[in-house]
Design an enzyme around this catalytic site. Structure first.
Site, PDB file in Angstrom:
ATOM      1  N   LYS A 138      25.583  53.290  38.779  1.00 49.01           N
ATOM      2  CA  LYS A 138      25.127  54.554  39.711  1.00 49.01           C
ATOM      3  C   LYS A 138      26.271  55.167  40.546  1.00 49.01           C
ATOM      4  O   LYS A 138      26.839  54.139  41.215  1.00 49.01           O
ATOM      5  CB  LYS A 138      23.981  54.971  40.684  1.00 49.01           C
ATOM      6  N   TYR A 225      20.180  56.534  45.404  1.00 55.11           N
ATOM      7  CA  TYR A 225      18.675  56.530  46.104  1.00 55.11           C
ATOM      8  C   TYR A 225      17.763  57.025  46.317  1.00 55.11           C
ATOM      9  O   TYR A 225      16.704  57.429  46.080  1.00 55.11           O
ATOM     10  CB  TYR A 225      18.982  55.247  46.397  1.00 55.11           C
TER      11      TYR A 225
HETATM   12  P1  NAD Z   1      33.830  46.152  43.689  1.00 50.12           P
HETATM   13  O1  NAD Z   1      35.042  47.642  43.924  1.00 50.12           O
HETATM   14  O2  NAD Z   1      32.822  45.000  43.805  1.00 50.12           O
HETATM   15  O3  NAD Z   1      34.273  46.123  41.490  1.00 50.12           O
HETATM   16  C1  NAD Z   1      34.639  47.085  41.159  1.00 50.12           C
HETATM   17  C2  NAD Z   1      35.351  46.669  39.992  1.00 50.12           C
HETATM   18  O4  NAD Z   1      36.046  47.682  39.226  1.00 50.12           O
HETATM   19  C3  NAD Z   1      36.422  45.081  40.031  1.00 50.12           C
HETATM   20  O5  NAD Z   1      36.457  43.989  39.422  1.00 50.12           O
HETATM   21  C4  NAD Z   1      37.334  46.103  40.132  1.00 50.12           C
HETATM   22  O6  NAD Z   1      39.005  44.884  39.446  1.00 50.12           O
HETATM   23  C5  NAD Z   1      37.360  47.153  38.820  1.00 50.12           C
HETATM   24  N1  NAD Z   1      38.573  47.848  38.827  1.00 50.12           N
HETATM   25  C6  NAD Z   1      39.168  48.706  37.576  1.00 50.12           C
HETATM   26  N2  NAD Z   1      39.808  49.040  38.281  1.00 50.12           N
HETATM   27  C7  NAD Z   1      39.709  49.565  39.338  1.00 50.12           C
HETATM   28  C8  NAD Z   1      40.566  50.495  40.009  1.00 50.12           C
HETATM   29  N3  NAD Z   1      41.485  51.458  40.024  1.00 50.12           N
HETATM   30  N4  NAD Z   1      40.177  50.090  41.729  1.00 50.12           N
HETATM   31  C9  NAD Z   1      39.439  50.189  42.169  1.00 50.12           C
HETATM   32  N5  NAD Z   1      38.823  48.671  41.211  1.00 50.12           N
HETATM   33  C10 NAD Z   1      38.638  48.918  39.627  1.00 50.12           C
HETATM   34  O7  NAD Z   1      32.925  47.999  42.986  1.00 50.12           O
HETATM   35  P2  NAD Z   1      31.350  47.569  42.983  1.00 50.12           P
HETATM   36  O8  NAD Z   1      30.479  47.365  44.242  1.00 50.12           O
HETATM   37  O9  NAD Z   1      30.672  45.774  42.230  1.00 50.12           O
HETATM   38  O10 NAD Z   1      30.519  48.662  42.373  1.00 50.12           O
HETATM   39  C11 NAD Z   1      30.982  48.719  40.799  1.00 50.12           C
HETATM   40  C12 NAD Z   1      30.160  49.785  40.271  1.00 50.12           C
HETATM   41  O11 NAD Z   1      28.223  49.472  40.472  1.00 50.12           O
HETATM   42  C13 NAD Z   1      29.941  51.580  41.043  1.00 50.12           C
HETATM   43  O12 NAD Z   1      29.948  52.649  40.629  1.00 50.12           O
HETATM   44  C14 NAD Z   1      28.609  51.132  42.374  1.00 50.12           C
HETATM   45  O13 NAD Z   1      28.360  52.577  42.806  1.00 50.12           O
HETATM   46  C15 NAD Z   1      27.430  50.220  41.547  1.00 50.12           C
HETATM   47  N6  NAD Z   1      27.344  49.673  42.068  1.00 50.12           N
HETATM   48  C16 NAD Z   1      25.569  49.516  42.138  1.00 50.12           C
HETATM   49  C17 NAD Z   1      24.982  48.710  42.914  1.00 50.12           C
HETATM   50  C18 NAD Z   1      23.424  48.391  42.250  1.00 50.12           C
HETATM   51  O14 NAD Z   1      22.104  48.667  43.154  1.00 50.12           O
HETATM   52  N7  NAD Z   1      22.672  49.331  41.265  1.00 50.12           N
HETATM   53  C19 NAD Z   1      24.894  48.126  43.953  1.00 50.12           C
HETATM   54  C20 NAD Z   1      26.416  47.701  44.226  1.00 50.12           C
HETATM   55  C21 NAD Z   1      27.220  48.742  43.227  1.00 50.12           C
END
Ligand code: NAD
Length: 371
Positions: A138, A225
């Site tokens: 999401k 959410y």
């Molecule tokens: P994060 O920043 O921790 O991870 C992002 C990943 O994408 C990293 O591995 C990074 O290296 C990579 N990446 C590739 N290109 C990038 C760029 N241009 N800029 C930044 N990162 C880049 O983020 P996250 O918290 O893991 O979130 C990732 C996805 O998961 C999002 O869509 C977020 O909304 C979703 N999410 C969902 C939940 C849930 O409970 N369902 C919780 C947190 C995040």
């Protein structure tokens, strides 16, 4: 920005992550639904190895219908580290450039996209064209138009497109849905559901604060959410929206995205749902007022443990591994060669995106917007 992690949530309630793991293990061991399974598991590749992918990767130990079989990352050192940690064969590891070669890999059934929001569409299309089922995190994408394209391409490729909506498999939320939709306390008239975390700026700016990568601020990240909860508790689609942006207290942090936003959804039954999502205050609660009582959760949306009550007493359900339950729920349907129920498909992500676009439009124009 440690804004939405199980660890920070646990720190807030004073439980160590270690203790919580023991609790989670005990509660899943005590879960009578945990039947033994030795059949084929769905082979999942995680695409984007950031913070949330870490939670997902750790959750496979509690999943019985799927296994962590592949990795897609732009960072070579993560490929080495994760492959060792999670025992993923190097033949199942891809980077963003050679990802399309996954079409030739019969050992991957599904790609789970956990990248910044702006990359969800591209990788959904590429995974679908490689014949892989998809789970996308999401919010589904940056616009209604992108969501529609993702659904169309997946349909044409004959693959299933699921949303990473973990709360659709979570016992407290299943109960909220039942209480609302079955009108256990009569017609719900008012829902108040909000999610926010007070977060600081980061240098370099984290992608959530960069509009081209996130699509927006807390509404995209957290508000989804609240929209979801309002929709599935009522079992109705909103017909109109009003919304207001909050005052920006940190102009550096929120130079590109809103810092907070409040909105009101009107539903056909006459029910109203009012919500705030924010990067400037801590809030995580759900409350529904119905004709003959109320029900509420607090905390309500984080990774748990949740606490809740109704006007008749406490709610008490097992504290489950939400990520494992979600991946298992989706995997079992795909293994059984069934169609995913519509509430977990891209259609559901599209419905939320329509509401998100209407909320932004209402906040920008100050007008009541029809959804
Ligand atoms: P994060 O920043 O921790 O991870 C992002 C990943 O994408 C990293 O591995 C990074 O290296 C990579 N990446 C590739 N290109 C990038 C760029 N241009 N800029 C930044 N990162 C880049 O983020 P996250 O918290 O893991 O979130 C990732 C996805 O998961 C999002 O869509 C977020 O909304 C979703 N999410 C969902 C939940 C849930 O409970 N369902 C919780 C947190 C995040």
């Amino acid at each position: 920005m440690e804004n939405f992690s199980r660890r920070s949530f646990l720190q807030k309630v004073g439980i160590s992550a270690g203790a919580a793991t023991v609790l989670a293990t005990q509660s899943s061991a005590a879960n009578p639904n945990q039947v033994h399974y030795e059949g084929k598991k769905l082979n999942i590749a995680l695409c984007g190895l950031g913070r949330y992918a870490g939670y997902l990767a750790d959750s496979f130990v509690d999943a019985k219908y799927c296994t962590l079989a592949g990795l897609v990352t732009g960072t070579p050192s993560k490929a080495v580290e994760w492959s060792k940690k999670y025992n993923v064969p190097t033949t199942n590891i891809y980077n963003y450039q050679n990802f399309d070669e996954i079409i030739n890999n019969k050992n991957i059934d599904l790609v789970y996209i956990v990248l910044p929001n702006s990359m969800h569409k591209e990788f959904t299309l590429r995974a679908a064209k490689a014949g892989k089922h998809v789970i996308v995190e999401k919010p589904m994408a940056l616009s209604v138009k992108d969501c529609q394209e993702m659904i169309k391409v997946c349909e044409e490729a004959g693959v299933q497109l699921a949303m990473g909506y973990r709360l659709h498999y979570e016992p407290y939320h299943l109960e909220l849905k039942r209480l609302g939709q079955e009108k256990v306390f009569g017609q719900v008239r008012l829902i108040e559901v909000s999610l926010g975390y007070k977060t600081g700026n980061s240098i370099p700016k984290e992608w959530r604060l960069v509009k081209s990568l996130s699509g927006g601020g807390p509404l995209m990240n957290l508000g989804v959410y609240c929209i979801q909860g309002s929709r599935y508790v009522l079992g109705e689609e909103p017909i109109a929206v009003t919304a207001q942006f909050g005052k920006v207290s940190d102009k550096e942090k929120c130079a590109e995205v809103e810092e907070s936003i409040t909105w009101q959804l009107e539903f056909p039954s006459g029910a109203v749902a009012t919500s705030t999502s924010s990067y400037n205050c801590n809030v995580d609660r759900f409350f529904a007022s119905a004709d003959e009582g109320y029900f509420e959760l607090h905390p309500a949306v984080s990774y748990g443990p949740f606490r809740g009550r109704t006007s008749k007493g406490e709610l008490s359900f097992p504290d489950i591994n939400q990520q494992a339950a979600q991946m298992d729920g989706i995997s079992k349907v795909i293994l059984d060669k069934q169609k995913l129920p519509s509430h977990i498909t891209g259609e559901e992500g599209l419905k939320d995106m329509k509401v998100i676009e209407a909320i932004y439009k209402a906040a920008k124009t100050g007008k009541r917007i029809l959804v």
